[in-house]
Motif scaffolding. Structure first.
Motif, PDB file in Angstrom:
ATOM      1  N   CYS A   1       0.888  -1.129  -0.176  1.00  0.00           N
ATOM      2  CA  CYS A   1       0.081   0.015   0.054  1.00  0.00           C
ATOM      3  C   CYS A   1       0.850   1.301  -0.030  1.00  0.00           C
ATOM      4  N   LYS A   2       0.415   2.326  -0.595  1.00  0.00           N
ATOM      5  CA  LYS A   2       1.114   3.638  -0.567  1.00  0.00           C
ATOM      6  C   LYS A   2       0.182   4.487  -0.619  1.00  0.00           C
ATOM      7  N   VAL A   3       0.269   5.410   0.418  1.00  0.00           N
ATOM      8  CA  VAL A   3      -0.765   6.337   0.853  1.00  0.00           C
ATOM      9  C   VAL A   3      -0.289   7.855   1.203  1.00  0.00           C
ATOM     10  N   SER A   4      -1.095   8.753   0.843  1.00  0.00           N
ATOM     11  CA  SER A   4      -0.574  10.257   0.986  1.00  0.00           C
ATOM     12  C   SER A   4      -1.817  10.968   1.235  1.00  0.00           C
ATOM     13  N   GLU A   5      -1.812  11.724   2.526  1.00  0.00           N
ATOM     14  CA  GLU A   5      -2.758  12.398   3.001  1.00  0.00           C
ATOM     15  C   GLU A   5      -2.626  13.789   2.576  1.00  0.00           C
TER      16      GLU A   5
ATOM     17  N   ARG B   1       1.853  12.355  -9.055  1.00  0.00           N
ATOM     18  CA  ARG B   1       2.794  11.120  -8.901  1.00  0.00           C
ATOM     19  C   ARG B   1       2.319  10.089  -8.648  1.00  0.00           C
ATOM     20  N   LEU B   2       1.648  10.013  -7.453  1.00  0.00           N
ATOM     21  CA  LEU B   2       1.215   8.754  -6.852  1.00  0.00           C
ATOM     22  C   LEU B   2       0.193   7.919  -7.789  1.00  0.00           C
ATOM     23  N   ILE B   3      -0.537   8.716  -8.279  1.00  0.00           N
ATOM     24  CA  ILE B   3      -1.737   8.120  -9.274  1.00  0.00           C
ATOM     25  C   ILE B   3      -1.110   7.693 -10.479  1.00  0.00           C
ATOM     26  N   GLU B   4      -0.153   8.309 -11.071  1.00  0.00           N
ATOM     27  CA  GLU B   4       0.561   7.679 -12.152  1.00  0.00           C
ATOM     28  C   GLU B   4       1.412   6.600 -11.744  1.00  0.00           C
ATOM     29  N   ASP B   5       1.965   6.749 -10.813  1.00  0.00           N
ATOM     30  CA  ASP B   5       2.761   5.628 -10.140  1.00  0.00           C
ATOM     31  C   ASP B   5       1.768   4.398 -10.061  1.00  0.00           C
ATOM     32  N   GLY B   6       0.587   4.564  -9.328  1.00  0.00           N
ATOM     33  CA  GLY B   6      -0.174   3.530  -9.174  1.00  0.00           C
ATOM     34  C   GLY B   6      -0.668   2.973 -10.702  1.00  0.00           C
ATOM     35  N   ILE B   7      -1.289   3.767 -11.351  1.00  0.00           N
ATOM     36  CA  ILE B   7      -1.641   3.073 -12.731  1.00  0.00           C
ATOM     37  C   ILE B   7      -0.791   2.082 -13.240  1.00  0.00           C
ATOM     38  N   ARG B   8       0.629   2.852 -13.513  1.00  0.00           N
ATOM     39  CA  ARG B   8       1.567   1.909 -14.030  1.00  0.00           C
ATOM     40  C   ARG B   8       2.029   0.770 -13.407  1.00  0.00           C
ATOM     41  N   LYS B   9       1.985   0.719 -11.996  1.00  0.00           N
ATOM     42  CA  LYS B   9       2.103  -0.535 -11.260  1.00  0.00           C
ATOM     43  C   LYS B   9       0.969  -1.282 -11.248  1.00  0.00           C
ATOM     44  N   ARG B  10      -0.100  -1.255 -12.174  1.00  0.00           N
ATOM     45  CA  ARG B  10      -1.160  -1.990 -12.305  1.00  0.00           C
ATOM     46  C   ARG B  10      -1.767  -2.189 -10.746  1.00  0.00           C
ATOM     47  N   ALA B  11      -2.004  -1.125  -9.963  1.00  0.00           N
ATOM     48  CA  ALA B  11      -2.519  -1.264  -8.420  1.00  0.00           C
ATOM     49  C   ALA B  11      -3.974  -0.762  -8.667  1.00  0.00           C
ATOM     50  N   LEU B  12      -4.639  -1.073  -7.420  1.00  0.00           N
ATOM     51  CA  LEU B  12      -5.947  -0.442  -7.425  1.00  0.00           C
ATOM     52  C   LEU B  12      -5.761   0.830  -6.818  1.00  0.00           C
ATOM     53  N   VAL B  13      -6.201   1.959  -7.643  1.00  0.00           N
ATOM     54  CA  VAL B  13      -5.822   3.449  -7.123  1.00  0.00           C
ATOM     55  C   VAL B  13      -7.092   4.000  -6.635  1.00  0.00           C
ATOM     56  N   VAL B  14      -6.954   4.333  -5.206  1.00  0.00           N
ATOM     57  CA  VAL B  14      -8.262   4.883  -4.425  1.00  0.00           C
ATOM     58  C   VAL B  14      -7.867   6.335  -4.023  1.00  0.00           C
ATOM     59  N   ILE B  15      -8.816   7.238  -4.483  1.00  0.00           N
ATOM     60  CA  ILE B  15      -8.868   8.694  -4.091  1.00  0.00           C
ATOM     61  C   ILE B  15      -9.939   9.012  -3.287  1.00  0.00           C
ATOM     62  N   LEU B  16      -9.649  10.159  -2.571  1.00  0.00           N
ATOM     63  CA  LEU B  16     -10.848  10.707  -1.657  1.00  0.00           C
ATOM     64  C   LEU B  16     -10.519  12.201  -2.100  1.00  0.00           C
ATOM     65  N   ALA B  17     -11.341  12.634  -2.618  1.00  0.00           N
ATOM     66  CA  ALA B  17     -11.142  14.209  -3.190  1.00  0.00           C
ATOM     67  C   ALA B  17     -12.670  14.825  -3.612  1.00  0.00           C
ATOM     68  N   CYS B  18     -12.396  16.475  -3.444  1.00  0.00           N
ATOM     69  CA  CYS B  18     -13.242  17.239  -4.058  1.00  0.00           C
ATOM     70  C   CYS B  18     -13.104  17.285  -5.597  1.00  0.00           C
TER      71      CYS B  18
ATOM     72  N   TYR C   1      -2.552   3.893  -3.339  1.00  0.00           N
ATOM     73  CA  TYR C   1      -2.983   2.738  -4.039  1.00  0.00           C
ATOM     74  C   TYR C   1      -2.443   1.443  -3.531  1.00  0.00           C
ATOM     75  N   TYR C   2      -2.892   0.501  -4.112  1.00  0.00           N
ATOM     76  CA  TYR C   2      -3.015  -0.969  -3.564  1.00  0.00           C
ATOM     77  C   TYR C   2      -2.572  -2.089  -4.409  1.00  0.00           C
ATOM     78  N   LEU C   3      -1.409  -2.627  -4.047  1.00  0.00           N
ATOM     79  CA  LEU C   3      -1.228  -3.832  -4.800  1.00  0.00           C
ATOM     80  C   LEU C   3      -1.779  -4.990  -4.652  1.00  0.00           C
ATOM     81  N   ALA C   4      -3.087  -5.090  -5.090  1.00  0.00           N
ATOM     82  CA  ALA C   4      -3.890  -6.264  -4.654  1.00  0.00           C
ATOM     83  C   ALA C   4      -3.601  -7.470  -5.400  1.00  0.00           C
TER      84      ALA C   4
END
Lengths: 250, 250
Positions: free
Chosen positions: A3-7, A16-33, A115-118
Motif C-alpha cells: 500500500c502507498k498512501v498520501s494524506e 505522481r502517486l496516481i500515475e505510479d499506481g496506474i503504471r504498477k497496475r495497482a488499485l488506485v483509491v482517491i478521496l477528493a473534491c 494505491y494498493y497492489l492487490a
DNA sequence: CGCTTTATGTCGTAC
DNA sequence: GTACGACGTAAAGCG
C-alpha cells in the motif's frame, strides 16, 4: 509494501502517486473534491463535490458519490486512464474505444490518495440462478409433478426459447417457464406466447410458470389464461453441477 | 479534519476506526485481505483475496475486486452495517430488510482503513435518454414525418405502455416505440405486440421504431411484420426541459 | 408500498 | 466481433 498512501497531498504529489499506481497496475483509491464530465453514448456533467474515485488494474474507472450502489460516472474494463496537470489543476482522464467515450475528472482538492497492489485470484461462487433451477428440475422432474418427463431444454420457437419442454403422465405437452425471482406479468405474457404457438397445432398443451413467488396481477392473468403455477425455490448449493443435460436421462 | 486514516492497523484499531466512521455517517474505505459470504435472494461465497470495501453513509455496502465495474458483493442503500470482533477476527456485517439479506465479510488483514466526511450536494446532469427523445419528438413531430401529430404519450394498453401514439397526415394511427440505444429484436417484438392490439380493432395502423440504429436481425423482423424504422439520435443537451407534455400543443 | 420500465446498464455466452 | 438474454440487476417513475 502492499500500500502507498498520501494524506492531503500537493497537486504534484497526488499526480505522481496516481500515475505510479496506474503504471504498477495497482488499485488506485482517491478521496477528493472533484467535478466530472462524460461524453459518449450519453453525455453528463457533475458539479463539484467530495467523492471516492477508483481506478482498477483492468482499466475500470469509477466516481462514487456518498450514496447509491452504482457509480455516478464510470468507464468499463480496458479503458485507458491517465492523470495530468493543466493550468495548475489536476485532472484524471479515462478513454474507452468502441464506442468512443471519454470521462474527465477535475480534482479540486485531494484529501487522500492511495494505491494498493492487490492480489486476488478467487472468483465468486454463487447459487440461486434460473439456470440452477433448470438443472434441479431436470434432475428431479417430480418437483413439477408426478409423472413429468422433460423432453428438451432451451427449445427454440418463433417467439424465443422455452426453458423446459416436457410431457405429463398422460402424454400432454408441458411448457415450463422458469423464474428465479418473484414472477411478474411479463413472465406470464412470455409463457402465454409460447403456449399459443403450440396450441395452434394441437390442444391439451399445458403452460406452467415455475418461480419462488408471483405477483398478484401475474397470478390473475395466469388463471385467466388457463395456465398453472408451481412454487419452487431456486437451489441454494454453491458450485452446483454445471452442464447438466438431458442426455443424462435419455 | 475531513479524513481519518490508519495504515496496517491492528484488529482493534481497525474495528474502532470503522465503527467510528459508520457512526459519524462518513464514507468508510478499507483496503484489506478478506472473504465474504452472502445469503438472501441468492447465496454466494467469496474466498480470501485483497479487495476494496466501501461503506456509504446511506447504508450502501460494497466489496470490489481488482476488476469489473460491479461490486462482487454488495448491499443497497438503507442496509445496516456494523463491525465486530469474534474469536480474534474482525468481521463486517451488512443487513438489509425486505427482502431479508445478509452479507458478512471477514477481514483477515487490513492494509488501509479510512473514513471521509464527504459533502456532496450536486446530482448528475445527464442527457440522451429515451425520455429526452420523447420530449424532442413531441416538440418537433416532423422528425417522424411531415404531417405527424402526436396524440398521447405513455398510452396504457394491455401489454404495456406505448411511448407515443399519434396520427399521420391521412389520419392513420401511428404507434411510436422509442429506444435511445441500438434497437434489437426485443424492441421489434415489443412494438409488434402494441400494433397487434390495435390491428385487431382496425386496419391501417402503422408501427414505427425510433432509435439511433438497429441490429440486422431486428431490421429483418421489422420488415417482415410491415413495421417501419426511423433513425433518430437522442438529444445531447444537458438539462433539457423536463415535463414537456402534450398540453403544450393541444 | 408494489409494479413497470429504463440504463453510458454490466456481464456472460453463443453464434 | 456482434447479438441476445440474465442479473442478488439498481434506480426512477407512477398508481
Amino acid at each position: 509494501m502492499k500500500c502507498k498512501v498520501s494524506e492531503n497531498p500537493s497537486i504534484k504529489e497526488a499526480y505522481r502517486l496516481i500515475e505510479d499506481g496506474i503504471r504498477k497496475r495497482a488499485l488506485v483509491v482517491i478521496l477528493a473534491c472533484c467535478s466530472a464530465s462524460y461524453e459518449g453514448r450519453a453525455r453528463s456533467r457533475l458539479d463539484a463535490g467530495e467523492r471516492l474515485i477508483v481506478i482498477k488494474p483492468d482499466g475500470t474507472f469509477m466516481v462514487h458519490q456518498d450514496r447509491k450502489v452504482d457509480p455516478v460516472n464510470w468507464q468499463p474494463p480496458k479503458s485507458r486512464s491517465r492523470a495530468y496537470i493543466k493550468r495548475g489543476s489536476l485532472y484524471l482522464e479515462s478513454i474507452r474505444r468502441d464506442p468512443e467515450e471519454r470521462l474527465e475528472v477535475e480534482i479540486h482538492e485531494a484529501h487522500l490518495v492511495s494505491y494498493y497492489l492487490a492480489r486476488d485470484v478467487h472468483d465468486l461462487m454463487v447459487a440461486g440462478h434460473e439456470n440452477d433451477m433448470g438443472d434441479m428440475i431436470i434432475m428431479h422432474p417430480q418437483l413439477i409433478e408426478k409423472g413429468f418427463r422433460p423432453v428438451a431444454r432451451e427449445y427454440a420457437v418463433a417467439s424465443g426459447f422455452i426453458d423446459i419442454l416436457g410431457k405429463d403422465e398422460n402424454g400432454s405437452l408441458m411448457i415450463i417457464e422458469l423464474k428465479s425471482r418473484k414472477a411478474g406479468v411479463s413472465a406470464v405474457k412470455q409463457l402465454k406466447r409460447y403456449v399459443d404457438e403450440f396450441r395452434e397445432d394441437r390442444v391439451g398443451v399445458r403452460g406452467v410458470l415455475v418461480a419462488p413467488s408471483i405477483t398478484h396481477d401475474a397470478m390473475e392473468m395466469l388463471e385467466e389464461e388457463g395456465l398453472e403455477f408451481r412454487e419452487i425455490e431456486p437451489p441454494r448449493e454453491l458450485r452446483s453441477n454445471r452442464g447438466v443435460t438431458l442426455d443424462n436421462f435419455l
